[in-house]
Design a protein around this motif. Structure first.
Motif, PDB file in Angstrom:
ATOM      1  N   ILE A 299      37.149 124.143 -36.959  1.00 29.56           N
ATOM      2  CA  ILE A 299      37.935 122.809 -36.261  1.00 29.56           C
ATOM      3  C   ILE A 299      38.070 122.109 -37.411  1.00 29.56           C
ATOM      4  N   LEU A 300      40.252 122.649 -37.536  1.00 29.54           N
ATOM      5  CA  LEU A 300      40.308 122.020 -38.469  1.00 29.54           C
ATOM      6  C   LEU A 300      40.925 120.507 -37.774  1.00 29.54           C
ATOM      7  N   GLU A 301      40.940 119.464 -38.253  1.00 28.89           N
ATOM      8  CA  GLU A 301      41.145 118.143 -37.617  1.00 28.89           C
ATOM      9  C   GLU A 301      42.382 117.913 -38.265  1.00 28.89           C
ATOM     10  N   GLN A 302      43.125 116.856 -38.079  1.00 29.45           N
ATOM     11  CA  GLN A 302      43.913 116.059 -38.835  1.00 29.45           C
ATOM     12  C   GLN A 302      44.649 114.695 -37.945  1.00 29.45           C
ATOM     13  N   ASN A 303      44.554 114.171 -38.472  1.00 32.09           N
ATOM     14  CA  ASN A 303      45.118 112.144 -38.080  1.00 32.09           C
ATOM     15  C   ASN A 303      46.707 111.915 -38.183  1.00 32.09           C
ATOM     16  N   TYR A 304      46.759 111.433 -37.752  1.00 33.32           N
ATOM     17  CA  TYR A 304      48.131 111.552 -37.307  1.00 33.32           C
ATOM     18  C   TYR A 304      48.179 109.522 -36.679  1.00 33.32           C
ATOM     19  N   LEU A 305      48.695 108.617 -37.929  1.00 35.09           N
ATOM     20  CA  LEU A 305      48.877 106.745 -37.999  1.00 35.09           C
ATOM     21  C   LEU A 305      50.503 106.570 -37.842  1.00 35.09           C
ATOM     22  N   ARG A 306      50.221 105.522 -36.810  1.00 35.03           N
ATOM     23  CA  ARG A 306      51.648 104.293 -36.829  1.00 35.03           C
ATOM     24  C   ARG A 306      51.261 102.918 -36.992  1.00 35.03           C
ATOM     25  N   LYS A 307      52.595 102.403 -37.176  1.00 35.23           N
ATOM     26  CA  LYS A 307      52.145 101.228 -37.681  1.00 35.23           C
ATOM     27  C   LYS A 307      52.292  99.948 -36.603  1.00 35.23           C
ATOM     28  N   THR A 308      51.472  99.325 -36.640  1.00 38.38           N
ATOM     29  CA  THR A 308      50.996  98.332 -35.865  1.00 38.38           C
ATOM     30  C   THR A 308      52.642  97.202 -35.706  1.00 38.38           C
ATOM     31  N   GLU A 309      52.637  95.541 -35.359  1.00 35.27           N
ATOM     32  CA  GLU A 309      53.373  94.976 -35.137  1.00 35.27           C
ATOM     33  C   GLU A 309      53.252  93.936 -36.177  1.00 35.27           C
ATOM     34  N   ASP A 310      51.659  94.057 -36.990  1.00 31.12           N
ATOM     35  CA  ASP A 310      51.569  93.102 -38.164  1.00 31.12           C
ATOM     36  C   ASP A 310      51.523  94.131 -38.720  1.00 31.12           C
ATOM     37  N   ASP A 311      52.292  95.142 -38.903  1.00 30.06           N
ATOM     38  CA  ASP A 311      52.027  95.773 -40.684  1.00 30.06           C
ATOM     39  C   ASP A 311      51.357  96.777 -41.035  1.00 30.06           C
ATOM     40  N   SER A 312      49.536  96.562 -40.017  1.00 36.34           N
ATOM     41  CA  SER A 312      48.755  97.778 -40.269  1.00 36.34           C
ATOM     42  C   SER A 312      49.202  98.964 -40.244  1.00 36.34           C
ATOM     43  N   VAL A 313      48.267 100.438 -40.294  1.00 37.32           N
ATOM     44  CA  VAL A 313      48.452 101.705 -39.427  1.00 37.32           C
ATOM     45  C   VAL A 313      47.278 101.490 -38.913  1.00 37.32           C
TER      46      VAL A 313
ATOM     47  N   GLY B 182      46.901 109.232 -32.918  1.00 37.16           N
ATOM     48  CA  GLY B 182      46.508 110.563 -32.513  1.00 37.16           C
ATOM     49  C   GLY B 182      45.956 111.942 -33.401  1.00 37.16           C
ATOM     50  N   ILE B 183      45.162 113.066 -32.935  1.00 38.77           N
ATOM     51  CA  ILE B 183      44.462 113.477 -33.638  1.00 38.77           C
ATOM     52  C   ILE B 183      45.168 115.047 -33.235  1.00 38.77           C
ATOM     53  N   SER B 184      45.264 115.691 -34.100  1.00 41.62           N
ATOM     54  CA  SER B 184      45.153 117.000 -33.709  1.00 41.62           C
ATOM     55  C   SER B 184      43.896 117.930 -34.134  1.00 41.62           C
ATOM     56  N   ILE B 185      43.421 118.910 -33.303  1.00 41.50           N
ATOM     57  CA  ILE B 185      42.385 120.113 -33.442  1.00 41.50           C
ATOM     58  C   ILE B 185      43.016 121.686 -33.717  1.00 41.50           C
ATOM     59  N   GLY B 186      42.707 122.169 -34.893  1.00 39.82           N
ATOM     60  CA  GLY B 186      43.195 123.489 -35.130  1.00 39.82           C
ATOM     61  C   GLY B 186      41.702 124.704 -34.731  1.00 39.82           C
ATOM     62  N   ILE B 187      41.600 125.117 -33.376  1.00 38.22           N
ATOM     63  CA  ILE B 187      40.174 126.341 -33.337  1.00 38.22           C
ATOM     64  C   ILE B 187      40.865 127.521 -34.092  1.00 38.22           C
TER      65      ILE B 187
ATOM     66  N   GLY C 280      37.287 107.610 -28.234  1.00 42.28           N
ATOM     67  CA  GLY C 280      37.323 107.616 -27.778  1.00 42.28           C
ATOM     68  C   GLY C 280      38.509 107.839 -26.807  1.00 42.28           C
ATOM     69  N   ASN C 281      39.496 107.121 -26.612  1.00 45.94           N
ATOM     70  CA  ASN C 281      40.878 107.065 -26.404  1.00 45.94           C
ATOM     71  C   ASN C 281      41.930 107.316 -26.877  1.00 45.94           C
ATOM     72  N   VAL C 282      42.235 108.248 -28.247  1.00 44.27           N
ATOM     73  CA  VAL C 282      42.646 109.175 -29.002  1.00 44.27           C
ATOM     74  C   VAL C 282      43.587 110.093 -27.927  1.00 44.27           C
ATOM     75  N   PRO C 283      44.847 109.933 -27.752  1.00 40.55           N
ATOM     76  CA  PRO C 283      45.242 111.392 -27.735  1.00 40.55           C
ATOM     77  C   PRO C 283      45.197 112.495 -28.597  1.00 40.55           C
ATOM     78  N   ILE C 284      44.701 113.928 -27.630  1.00 37.26           N
ATOM     79  CA  ILE C 284      44.901 115.227 -28.710  1.00 37.26           C
ATOM     80  C   ILE C 284      45.096 116.289 -28.480  1.00 37.26           C
ATOM     81  N   MET C 285      46.165 116.481 -29.748  1.00 39.28           N
ATOM     82  CA  MET C 285      46.651 118.320 -29.401  1.00 39.28           C
ATOM     83  C   MET C 285      46.001 119.204 -29.875  1.00 39.28           C
ATOM     84  N   LEU C 286      45.542 120.102 -28.854  1.00 40.55           N
ATOM     85  CA  LEU C 286      44.757 121.265 -29.263  1.00 40.55           C
ATOM     86  C   LEU C 286      45.398 122.284 -29.378  1.00 40.55           C
ATOM     87  N   SER C 287      44.944 123.136 -30.899  1.00 37.69           N
ATOM     88  CA  SER C 287      46.022 124.593 -30.687  1.00 37.69           C
ATOM     89  C   SER C 287      45.123 125.147 -30.560  1.00 37.69           C
TER      90      SER C 287
END
Length: 386
Positions: free
Chosen positions: A156-170, A174-179, A227-234
């Motif tokens: 089970i492979l996990e990859q994380n995807y981060l995005r900038k916020t308004e205060d320039d933190s990340v 989103g999470i991608s999971i490869g089975i 607990g509330n992060v979108p997940i892409m499963l493949s």
């Protein structure tokens, strides 16, 4: 003496002005991991990615929390590469590389994964996602037990995807999971005994993978911070351990941040095909014929070679990338240069330009030259290794 010192200062000043400035090529951002600022850390965001089809990778101290697990679980190195690269490729349809940054998996640790990837045992390993089996049996009974209850799940492979916020933190967005699922189950009935093999149909594999995916999503939703992060499963179907081409992704789906259940799967029509092969000849005759002509031209110029080997990546029946290897024994640099020039001419005149082409010229286990042409381009790139 004063003139000499003054002259030295001028030289230093001029050299300082000519010195390269690396400071503007990257930026820093805080990874927001919790409400507690003491648990956040700073990461470097590269200013440039390698090309439009790559994510910018966060540079921080957080390497994958499951380093090494994939190499212990997936036997074919080609499958490992395709699983990692393919999951990123499919993630681009969900997480735009222009606005998302890539980070290796941080939540599925090696301890967690080894428990999940093992067999289910009510007492010893209730976390196991592979079928329960009585491995205390011997000889023919153990063989039947293994055949009836193969280990379908490899990794089970996990990859994380981060995005900038308004205060320039990340922050994690989103999470991608490869089975990774087996197409062939290899097992032994006793140490030292020959390996036995059990083929797993794609239908059977998909049925098992769907149940595993449901359980994986449930467990992820119970983890702190995701607990509330979108997940892409493949779902990835491996090839056999000895295959010269990797397996392929067969299905994918998206789970919304407010959901804990897997919805309808979308079929993925991808495959990696070896040339020459009967399957390649019968399924993609045009590509097969092009490689046969190319091999014939190579042989007429340079008979001292083994064979041209092609590996094609197809999506929805269309060739997207063709990788060709030409193993040759050279007896001098001039010979190599002349052969590479000839091969490059054949590439420009003989191969269509609607897919990416890569030609590797090798001698023994050494790479001698590389020819690359991107899809849609008339010219290519040639490099001769020194």
């Amino acid at each position: 003496m004063k003139k000499t010192v003054a002259g030295l200062f001028i030289i230093v000043f001029v050299l300082a002005g000519c010195a390269p400035d690396f400071g503007d090529e990257q930026e820093e951002a805080v990874i927001d991991e919790s409400m507690d600022d003491s648990l956040s850390e700073t990461a470097i965001i590269p200013k440039y990615n390698l090309d439009e089809e790559n994510y910018r990778v966060l540079i921080d101290s957080n390497l994958s929390q499951a380093r090494g697990v994939i190499t212990n679980q997936v036997a074919n190195r080609l499958d490992i590469d395709e699983l990692e690269e393919g999951l990123r490729r499919h993630s681009m349809e969900v997480y735009d590389p222009d606005t998302y940054y890539f980070q290796e998996g941080q939540y599925l640790t090696d301890d967690i994964l080894y428990k999940w990837l093992d067999r289910y045992d009510e007492e010893d390993n209730p976390q196991g996602l592979n079928p329960e089996a009585d491995e205390s049996k011997e000889d023919e009974e153990l063989r039947e037990e293994e055949e009836d209850n193969p280990k379908y799940l490899s990794h089970i492979l996990e990859q994380n995807y981060l995005r900038k916020t308004e205060d320039d933190s990340v922050e994690l967005a989103g999470i991608s999971i490869g089975i990774a699922m087996k197409s062939v189950y290899r097992f032994q009935t006793d140490i030292g005994e020959p390996y036995l093999y059990e083929d797993i149909s794609e239908k059977e594999m998909l049925s098992e993978a769907n149940e595993i995916a449901e359980e994986v999503v449930q467990r992820i939703r119970e983890m702190e911070g995701i607990g509330n992060v979108p997940i892409m499963l493949s779902i990835f179907r491996e090839e056999s351990q000895s295959s010269l081409v990797p397996g392929n992704f067969v299905a994918k789906t998206n789970v919304a941040g407010d959901s804990s259940s897997v919805g309808e799967w979308q079929d993925i029509n991808e495959e990696n095909v070896l040339f020459p092969s009967n399957y390649g000849k019968n399924t993609y005759p045009d590509v097969w014929a092009t490689l046969v002509d190319f091999e014939s031209d190579i042989g007429s110029y340079f008979p001292n070679y083994v064979s041209v080997i092609g590996k094609g990546f197809f999506r929805n029946g269309e060739l997207r990338k063709l990788t060709v290897e030409i193993p040759v024994s050279f007896y001098g640099k001039s010979e190599l240069i002349g052969f590479t020039q000839y091969a490059y001419g054949l590439v420009l005149s003989g191969f269509p330009s609607d897919y990416q082409l890569e030609v590797n010229i090798t001698s023994g286990d050494k790479q001698e030259a590389l020819i690359v042409r991107d899809a849609g381009e008339e010219e290519g790139f040639v490099h001769i290794y020194r």
